[in-house]
Design a protein around this motif. Sequence first.
Motif, PDB file in Angstrom:
ATOM      1  N   ASP A  48       0.814  -1.227   0.000  1.00 32.86           N
ATOM      2  CA  ASP A  48       0.000   0.000   0.000  1.00 32.86           C
ATOM      3  C   ASP A  48       0.841   1.269   0.000  1.00 32.86           C
ATOM      4  O   ASP A  48       0.293   2.369   0.010  1.00 32.86           O
ATOM      5  N   GLU A  49       2.169   1.105   0.012  1.00 31.48           N
ATOM      6  CA  GLU A  49       3.087   2.261   0.046  1.00 31.48           C
ATOM      7  C   GLU A  49       2.781   3.193   1.213  1.00 31.48           C
ATOM      8  O   GLU A  49       2.921   4.415   1.113  1.00 31.48           O
ATOM      9  N   GLY A  50       2.332   2.606   2.313  1.00 33.96           N
ATOM     10  CA  GLY A  50       2.067   3.383   3.527  1.00 33.96           C
ATOM     11  C   GLY A  50       0.824   4.243   3.494  1.00 33.96           C
ATOM     12  O   GLY A  50       0.637   5.103   4.355  1.00 33.96           O
ATOM     13  N   ARG A  51      -0.077   3.996   2.547  1.00 35.28           N
ATOM     14  CA  ARG A  51      -1.243   4.871   2.362  1.00 35.28           C
ATOM     15  C   ARG A  51      -2.435   4.509   3.238  1.00 35.28           C
ATOM     16  O   ARG A  51      -3.305   5.344   3.466  1.00 35.28           O
ATOM     17  N   LEU A  52      -2.506   3.272   3.719  1.00 32.76           N
ATOM     18  CA  LEU A  52      -3.700   2.829   4.431  1.00 32.76           C
ATOM     19  C   LEU A  52      -3.528   2.933   5.947  1.00 32.76           C
ATOM     20  O   LEU A  52      -2.451   2.653   6.471  1.00 32.76           O
ATOM     21  N   PRO A  53      -4.593   3.305   6.659  1.00 35.63           N
ATOM     22  CA  PRO A  53      -4.504   3.431   8.117  1.00 35.63           C
ATOM     23  C   PRO A  53      -4.405   2.066   8.793  1.00 35.63           C
ATOM     24  O   PRO A  53      -5.021   1.097   8.358  1.00 35.63           O
ATOM     25  N   ARG A  54      -3.622   2.009   9.871  1.00 37.36           N
ATOM     26  CA  ARG A  54      -3.502   0.769  10.651  1.00 37.36           C
ATOM     27  C   ARG A  54      -4.397   0.791  11.882  1.00 37.36           C
ATOM     28  O   ARG A  54      -4.518  -0.221  12.572  1.00 37.36           O
ATOM     29  N   GLU A  55      -4.985   1.954  12.156  1.00 34.08           N
ATOM     30  CA  GLU A  55      -5.905   2.050  13.284  1.00 34.08           C
ATOM     31  C   GLU A  55      -7.178   1.281  12.944  1.00 34.08           C
ATOM     32  O   GLU A  55      -7.795   1.499  11.893  1.00 34.08           O
ATOM     33  N   ALA A  56      -7.580   0.380  13.846  1.00 30.33           N
ATOM     34  CA  ALA A  56      -8.665  -0.559  13.548  1.00 30.33           C
ATOM     35  C   ALA A  56      -9.972   0.114  13.165  1.00 30.33           C
ATOM     36  O   ALA A  56     -10.710  -0.375  12.310  1.00 30.33           O
ATOM     37  N   SER A  57     -10.272   1.269  13.775  1.00 32.13           N
ATOM     38  CA  SER A  57     -11.546   1.935  13.497  1.00 32.13           C
ATOM     39  C   SER A  57     -11.547   2.666  12.160  1.00 32.13           C
ATOM     40  O   SER A  57     -12.608   3.033  11.648  1.00 32.13           O
ATOM     41  N   LYS A  58     -10.370   2.851  11.557  1.00 34.57           N
ATOM     42  CA  LYS A  58     -10.264   3.641  10.327  1.00 34.57           C
ATOM     43  C   LYS A  58      -9.952   2.809   9.087  1.00 34.57           C
ATOM     44  O   LYS A  58     -10.069   3.296   7.968  1.00 34.57           O
ATOM     45  N   ASN A  59      -9.544   1.559   9.278  1.00 30.42           N
ATOM     46  CA  ASN A  59      -9.250   0.696   8.141  1.00 30.42           C
ATOM     47  C   ASN A  59     -10.523  -0.050   7.738  1.00 30.42           C
ATOM     48  O   ASN A  59     -11.249  -0.560   8.599  1.00 30.42           O
TER      49      ASN A  59
END
Length: 311
Positions: free
Chosen positions: A52-63
């Motif tokens: 994802d080249e660092g584009r996606l959130p890792r916070e559970a509520s935001k992914n």
Amino acid sequence: MKDTIKVFAPATVANVVCGFDVLGFAVNEPGDEVVMRLTNKPGITISQITGDEGRLPREASKNTVSASVQHYLQHLGRTEVGLDIALHKKMPIGSGLGSSSASTVAGLFAVNELLGRPLSTRELVPFAMKGEELACGYGHADNVAPALMGGFVLIRSYQPLDLVALPFPDELYAAIVYPEVDVPTKDARQMIRNKVFLKDAVTQWGNVAGLVSGLFMKDLDLIGRSMQDVLVEPVRSILIPDFEKMRTLATDAGAAGFGISGSGPSVFALAGSRETARKITFELQNHLHRININSKSFVSQVNAEGPKVLD
């Protein structure tokens, strides 16, 4: 019962030109993979995201993956369940091929398998729509329904949700080309006009009915004739370089019909053979190369299976 599972979910072509938000179909490639593991600690963690080249959130509520799985667990009253998720993006983000949908569907299918399939695949669709709402602001089903159910799916109604699996010709191939230009889904949706002329609506209704009829009759010529959009494509195509030129090239190479996949920039054509589909992608990529645009291509039959568990 397994405590770890790996699932692939397919890319999708939404709208199928004339069926904005109500038609879509799944393809065999590309797609995304999710590895999900049951843990002893309640709650969801995303331990890894690749591709994802660092584009996606890792916070559970935001992914989209974890957020939709959280809705699923709450619905079942299984909030004591602990999950670790690794997401492997195998397809381009923002391509118009249902990237967020594929990830979300893989996650929901995985958790449903781990918990012993308490819901049918079709019953997972509303939870996947929650992921789409997070991704683009609107919970549409034209990506997630075919990604989950496979094949062509018609969303006859959203309130209440009414999904219709459609037949299709066995020898139906999709030729997909992704020009590497940026067309954000939210921006593409905002371009669409809110009011339409009745004459345009009548044209669109006829084309949607013709496309569905063509699928039932397995009539490739009728399918192709019906793949015309007078409402959305004229606006969205402005964002795609040389769109009309690519349509001409695809048609000359034997495409039955041609249009934008989802909100773009990917374009697709339907063809009656793999050889014709390959010829179409070759011509389109050659043209994009000549105008200095990099691209990726995919040739696939319609995916009738939906998500699958990988070894």
